[in-house]
Design an enzyme around this catalytic site. Structure first.
Site, mmCIF file in Angstrom:
data_model
loop_
_atom_site.group_PDB
_atom_site.id
_atom_site.type_symbol
_atom_site.label_atom_id
_atom_site.label_comp_id
_atom_site.label_asym_id
_atom_site.label_seq_id
_atom_site.Cartn_x
_atom_site.Cartn_y
_atom_site.Cartn_z
ATOM 1 N N GLY A 1 0.609 -5.402 10.684
ATOM 2 C CA GLY A 1 1.145 -6.180 9.584
ATOM 3 C C GLY A 1 1.775 -5.335 8.488
ATOM 4 O O GLY A 1 1.677 -4.104 8.466
ATOM 5 N N HIS A 2 2.389 -6.029 7.537
ATOM 6 C CA HIS A 2 3.125 -5.364 6.463
ATOM 7 C C HIS A 2 2.197 -4.568 5.552
ATOM 8 O O HIS A 2 1.128 -5.017 5.163
ATOM 9 C CB HIS A 2 3.905 -6.383 5.640
ATOM 10 C CG HIS A 2 3.073 -7.497 5.103
ATOM 11 N ND1 HIS A 2 2.663 -8.573 5.873
ATOM 12 C CD2 HIS A 2 2.569 -7.714 3.872
ATOM 13 C CE1 HIS A 2 1.955 -9.391 5.140
ATOM 14 N NE2 HIS A 2 1.879 -8.897 3.918
ATOM 15 N N GLY A 3 2.604 -3.342 5.256
ATOM 16 C CA GLY A 3 1.879 -2.504 4.317
ATOM 17 C C GLY A 3 0.621 -1.863 4.858
ATOM 18 O O GLY A 3 -0.142 -1.257 4.101
ATOM 19 N N GLY B 1 -1.829 -4.906 4.590
ATOM 20 C CA GLY B 1 -2.536 -4.153 3.572
ATOM 21 C C GLY B 1 -3.794 -3.454 4.025
ATOM 22 O O GLY B 1 -4.439 -2.765 3.230
#
EC number: 2.3.1.191
Length: 344
Positions: free
Chosen positions: A247-249, A267
């Site tokens: 996922g993002h980050g 995250g």
């Protein structure tokens, strides 16, 4: 290749050579599993290998094994040449590289490839049919970019990378050196970022990037998303199986290994040398420490300390999970006893 030549090559490798017992310097044509190996083939055997019982029936001309007196005695009685190392699996991997040369793709850019005028391609690169390389992207030396791959604008690709067919690398992605990206993987696509308001979803723009360090290998059909700001980061030496979602980050440390269908939500922070077995899920912003092992289908909802082995859903220490599992199958019987007690 003569067996003696293979021995010399293994000596120079990383399996920690101990000795070789060659009864016949036979030509080794290829390699096979010990249960199906034939004459002129080489195989390997570890001490705890479930195929050890096949040793007396194998037709292999040579066996790579560890320094186990029982196995070595049996090999000697069967007159099977053997190469003794500390890590037979590594030696066998090196032998496969020696015996099976990769198909050679001569450097060059196929006529059907589209490379924008501001993009740069380094020396000795192979760029296959129907590859697209976008504006301001910089491709280093000795890269292999196979057919159908799309590399959008402002991508940085270092040296000695292999990008297999039909990959998509989105804008602003950075991939260092000696990486392997397998077919149909997408790197740098938009993260799943939406804000709920008044019963509908407002899109959060995803303007960050993905950074992948050296010696990373990513399987087929993986997705690595970019965040709204900042970066999604994968440190050097990490390996991913097929169908992995990052996922993002997300931040991933060095030398991790993720099996198929692992999913890591936005995250999350993963430490170094973490092993996630098949279908492990990691929740948003969770921190997983160094040297953690998570067994298959594990659901990690809270932070995990360094060195823990976890199992279950939600994840708990493996010993606790094993105790809980043993009780779980007894629940119908326990429930019956509770009902009987209630009646009294």
């Amino acid at each position: 290749m003569l067996l003696s030549k293979l021995v010399d090559l293994i000596k120079s490798g990383e399996s920690k050579f101990i000795k070789a017992n060659i009864f016949e310097n036979i030509d080794i044509e290829n390699a096979a599993s010990i249960d199906i190996a034939l004459k002129n083939q080489i195989s390997f055997l570890e001490e705890n290998n479930i195929l050890k019982d096949n040793l007396g029936k194998t037709s292999a001309s040579a066996i790579i094994t560890s320094n186990n007196n029982e196995i070595l005695g049996l090999l000697e009685s069967l007159n099977i040449s053997n190469i003794v190392v500390e890590n037979p699996r590594i030696a066998f991997a090196e032998v496969l590289n020696f015996l099976y040369e990769e198909i050679n793709f001569n450097p060059g850019i196929d006529d059907s490839a589209v490379i924008k005028s501001s993009a740069k391609v380094g020396k000795n690169c192979y760029v296959g049919p129907n590859v697209y390389i976008g504006e301001n992207s910089i491709i280093g030396d000795n890269n292999k970019i196979f057919p159908g791959t799309t590399i959008l604008g402002n991508v940085r690709l270092g040296n000695n990378n292999v990008i297999h067919p039909n990959c998509v690398i989105y804008e602003n992605t950075s991939i260092e050196n000696n990486c392997v990206i397998n077919s149909n993987t997408v790197i740098g696509s938009e993260g799943f970022g939406f804000i709920p308001q008044d019963g509908k979803w407002i899109k959060m723009p995803q303007k960050g990037c993905v950074i992948i360090k050296s010696f990373v290998e990513i399987g087929t059909n993986c997705c690595i998303d970019r965040p709204s700001v900042g970066n999604t980061f994968i440190d050097e030496g990490t390996k991913m199986d097929n169908l992995v979602q990052i996922g993002h980050g997300v931040k991933i440390g060095k030398n991790c290994a993720f099996a198929a269908q692992v999913g890591i939500a936005g995250g999350a922070v993963i430490g170094n040398s973490v092993i996630l077995a098949g279908q492990v899920g990691v929740n948003n912003r969770v921190k997983v420490g160094n040297n953690v092992i998570a067994s298959s289908k594990c659901g990690i909802h809270c932070d995990i300390e360094d060195g823990e082995v976890v199992s279950g859903f939600p994840a708990m220490k493996n010993k606790s999970w094993l105790r809980s599992s043993s009780v779980f199958k007894k629940l119908p019987e326990l429930a019956k006893k509770l009902r009987q007690l209630d009646k009294k």
